[in-house]
Design an enzyme around this catalytic site. Structure first.
Site, PDB file in Angstrom:
ATOM      1  N   GLY A   1       0.795  -1.225   0.000  1.00  6.30           N
ATOM      2  CA  GLY A   1       0.000   0.000   0.000  1.00  6.30           C
ATOM      3  C   GLY A   1       0.823   1.268   0.000  1.00  6.30           C
ATOM      4  O   GLY A   1       1.862   1.353   0.640  1.00  6.30           O
TER       5      GLY A   1
ATOM      6  N   ASP B   1      -4.869   1.976   1.220  1.00  3.09           N
ATOM      7  CA  ASP B   1      -5.417   1.367   0.005  1.00  3.09           C
ATOM      8  C   ASP B   1      -4.495   0.311  -0.560  1.00  3.09           C
ATOM      9  O   ASP B   1      -3.289   0.514  -0.610  1.00  3.09           O
ATOM     10  CB  ASP B   1      -5.668   2.438  -1.047  1.00  3.09           C
ATOM     11  N   THR B   2      -5.052  -0.822  -0.932  1.00  5.97           N
ATOM     12  CA  THR B   2      -4.497  -1.654  -1.976  1.00  5.97           C
ATOM     13  C   THR B   2      -3.139  -2.306  -1.686  1.00  5.97           C
ATOM     14  O   THR B   2      -2.252  -1.681  -1.149  1.00  5.97           O
ATOM     15  CB  THR B   2      -4.319  -0.802  -3.266  1.00  5.97           C
ATOM     16  N   VAL B   3      -3.043  -3.553  -2.071  1.00  7.42           N
ATOM     17  CA  VAL B   3      -1.748  -4.231  -2.125  1.00  7.42           C
ATOM     18  C   VAL B   3      -1.555  -4.739  -3.559  1.00  7.42           C
ATOM     19  O   VAL B   3      -2.518  -4.832  -4.320  1.00  7.42           O
ATOM     20  CB  VAL B   3      -1.690  -5.429  -1.150  1.00  7.42           C
TER      21      VAL B   3
END
Lengths: 450, 450
Positions: free
Chosen positions: A49, A263-265
């Site tokens: 992230g 947010d998000t990998v």
């Protein structure tokens, strides 16, 4: 700046702007037993992230990145496809309660988990994605299965297989294809539930202030004179403004984005054949509206992978992280991939982040542009003659860049004993959303058949 | 080729390939009462899908395109924004039982209607989209409302407003924002229900054949000798093949794509200020998997609109139609918009359809590449001196292009008394999915303030 075992030289590039920190890291692989002929090769770069990663939790972030790299490399060493290796890395990242993907994802407005994920195969150029998916522990597995099924050709009666499924339909498809449903309540963690409660409270307070301001505005309009409202956090009187959604006071109640849960990998992989793959997975923004789909599910926005071809001298793989809406509107993954076809990968990525992301006309009205990318590109050539050997090698250049406070990355080649990890941070004084950090390295891999 | 009232000259362009039909139509607007000074101007181009439009239903397709144009122009004449005009056109197209959008959409595998729609505003570059949305009569209204709400800035507590919502969450958001729910059963028409039943029957037959083939394959493997299976439509014995999904026999049961119900409707608009907008709406493929989202909901794939800017001499608007997966993987709307910044719009679009769509490496494994686009670009300049007047004018170039059998379009300027419509067809002998048809025109609009 990275200064870890296995890195033999670090070249600090001249910065073209005071807002940019640019570090080039050259990685020379030590000769070990694993570089023997016949050993399968490959390389993986992962991220946990782009956002803000506190020093206090740095160990956990690095540890999950390390494990994700190891999982991908184990797959590559077993001769798996790049897509399977990148999926293995993502599953490890999703399973960590510290990342905002899979287990421990941000909860939406209704306190539910809805995940986005996608994967792209640079060889076939196929793509699989899921959006707003609930009830599946590893969304990336569904995306990968969609990709695999899509490669089998048309369905019965000439139907075109789907590459993007959302919501309940995606869940049904996954279960029908043997991916187990996750029992309710398993995916929310102690951390994510606590963050949800704090955020809900902040939201209620913010909406109360907003209601007060609207009433105040109405009174003002009828009285044609000014008035004042008390700030609910500091207790001091403050001027109401005319912002349609409540104005500056609301910012006092802005939602927390817990360390690592922004947010998000994602991950990018190149396998022994030089095939690339990329994947991304996200729980989305805290308190998002149910059904909201972000960049992690969207073609060109969340990830991109493209093998070398007639018009593309390099194989490229990209995975993005950050504010979904910013990454969508700039189609950032594909934009980075296109830019990486020029000679200087570092300069190309830097210019893309500056001109096509922070300076994008599509984000001209945003206060700050928040995101990060990991990229790799590879080719079977000898770009640095002094390092060249008689054997053909796979040259892998890898970079990460972000406009957020920090970004946690890990990387490993099949010739490494263990993964290297790093929390990249904006330099002191740089403003998140307006500055770019960029770092990376070069890795030369022996061909197993050489 | 268009030969209708209001068109004063038709120039047939030399074709670079036997697979291409290229016709350029120059439209001169007749002087009428409506071209008086102060009259609001603008232009709209709509389509009722790229696919196959039977001659027997040509009248209906043309009629709905005509009405859609009129609705948009009425909005423009009343001073509405380009986005509101394009939404008005789409609502008319969605409300037609003959188009595969809104009312009369294709039914999915479960016999439900799930719609995709999106809209883009060239001025703000904002975007709104919905995917797999059920229970709302006009999906484009929700997309437009998402766009409008997004332009108001952040939500309470600093939350970023969503630009893309799917499924149940999208439905809830729409209802919460005052868009009425559509009672169950209203949106399926007599035609769409009948097509669903026929398609389901074909699917059952195809799957039966597939099961037979799998059993046959097993027997073959155990017996190590050939065998034969009876074709269920012609009754003749035919060789089974080893295709993992049943092979060629299955093609006999390929789903029908009823005339006009192939895919997607859309519109592009330029308003009196020169602002452009584009929108698209689709019921998706017949018997699609529930939750499948196609290009009509996806950024860069279904529509694109971008006002002239520092790096873009022309304002451009694009709307696509056809096989969603093909349009997604080529990000065709944005690709067309980028190409249209070169001088010759006709040549740029033709090359894009040939090289970036039919010849795209992302669709290299497809038998045929099916899609169509409508595009417009505009600038405040005098590109054709012989037509120039002292007053400043808005030059609008508009084109449509398709690789499908046919595409139904309509167009109208605010200075026209009524819309012009046309069913464009591939030339005789051209193969759908491998050939390109391209036609269009030029329209010069007086500025109302001139």
């Amino acid at each position: 700046m990275i200064m870890e075992k296995g890195i033999s030289s670090v070249e600090v590039l001249p910065s073209k702007s005071s807002q940019v920190t640019a570090v080039k890291v050259v990685v020379k692989e030590p000769e070990t037993k694993q570089t023997q002929r016949g050993k399968r090769v490959g390389f993986v770069l992962v991220h946990a992230g782009a956002g803000y990663h506190s020093e206090s939790k740095a160990k956990e972030y690095k540890h999950v990145c390390k494990r994700a790299c190891q999982k991908a490399i184990e797959k590559l060493q077993a001769g798996a496809l790049a897509t399977d290796a990148v999926t293995a890395a993502l599953i490890e990242l999703e399973d960590s309660p510290f990342t905002n993907a899979g287990m421990g994802s941000n909860l939406n407005l209704l306190g539910e988990i809805e995940c986005d994920a996608s994967i792209m195969d640079g060889k076939s150029l196929n793509f699989g994605a899921v959006g707003a998916l609930s009830g599946i522990k590893n969304p990336v597995s569904v995306a990968n299965r969609l990709l695999c099924e899509g490669q089998k050709g048309k369905l019965s009666a000439g139907r075109i297989p789907p590459c993007f499924l959302v919501g309940e339909g995606a869940f049904r498809w996954a279960v029908d294809h043997g991916i187990p449903a996750c029992p309710p309540g398993i995916m929310a963690t102690r951390f994510s539930l606590a963050a949800f409660k704090r955020n809900k409270r902040k939201l209620e307070l913010a909406e109360k202030v907003e209601t007060d301001l609207i009433q105040l505005k109405k009174r003002r309009q009828s009285n044609e004179k000014g008035s004042r409202v008390m700030c609910r956090t500091c207790g001091r009187p403050s001027k109401a403004n005319d912002g349609s959604r409540g104005g500056d006071q609301i910012e006092l109640y802005s939602l927390e984005n817990d360390s690592g849960t922004l947010d998000t990998v994602g991950a990018v992989v190149v396998d022994q054949e030089g095939n690339v793959a990329a994947a991304v997975s996200s729980g989305g923004l805290a308190l998002k509206h149910p059904g909201r789909v972000g960049q992690a599910a969207l073609y060109g926005c969340g990830c991109w992978a493209e093998n070398t071809g007639a018009r593309t001298p390099y194989s490229t793989a990209v995975s993005t992280s950050g504010c979904g809406e910013h990454l969508v509107r700039t189609i950032l993954a594909r934009e980075c991939s296109c830019a990486l076809q020029t000679e200087d990968a570092h300069q190309a990525l830097l210019e893309t982040m500056q001109n096509k992301f922070i300076g994008s006309p599509f984000l001209a009205n945003e206060d700050g542009v928040l995101g990060g990318v990991i990229v790799l590109r590879s080719c079977r050539c000898s770009a640095e003659p002094e390092l060249s050997q008689e054997k053909p090698t796979l040259l892998v250049e890898f970079l990460w860049s972000h406009t957020t406070e920090s970004m946690c990355v890990g990387y490993m080649s099949a010739q490494d004993g263990k993964a290297k990890t790093h929390i990249s941070r904006l330099p002191p004084g740089a403003v998140a959303g307006q500055s770019v950090a960029i770092e990376g390295g070069v890795c030369r891999l022996e061909s197993p058949e050489s």
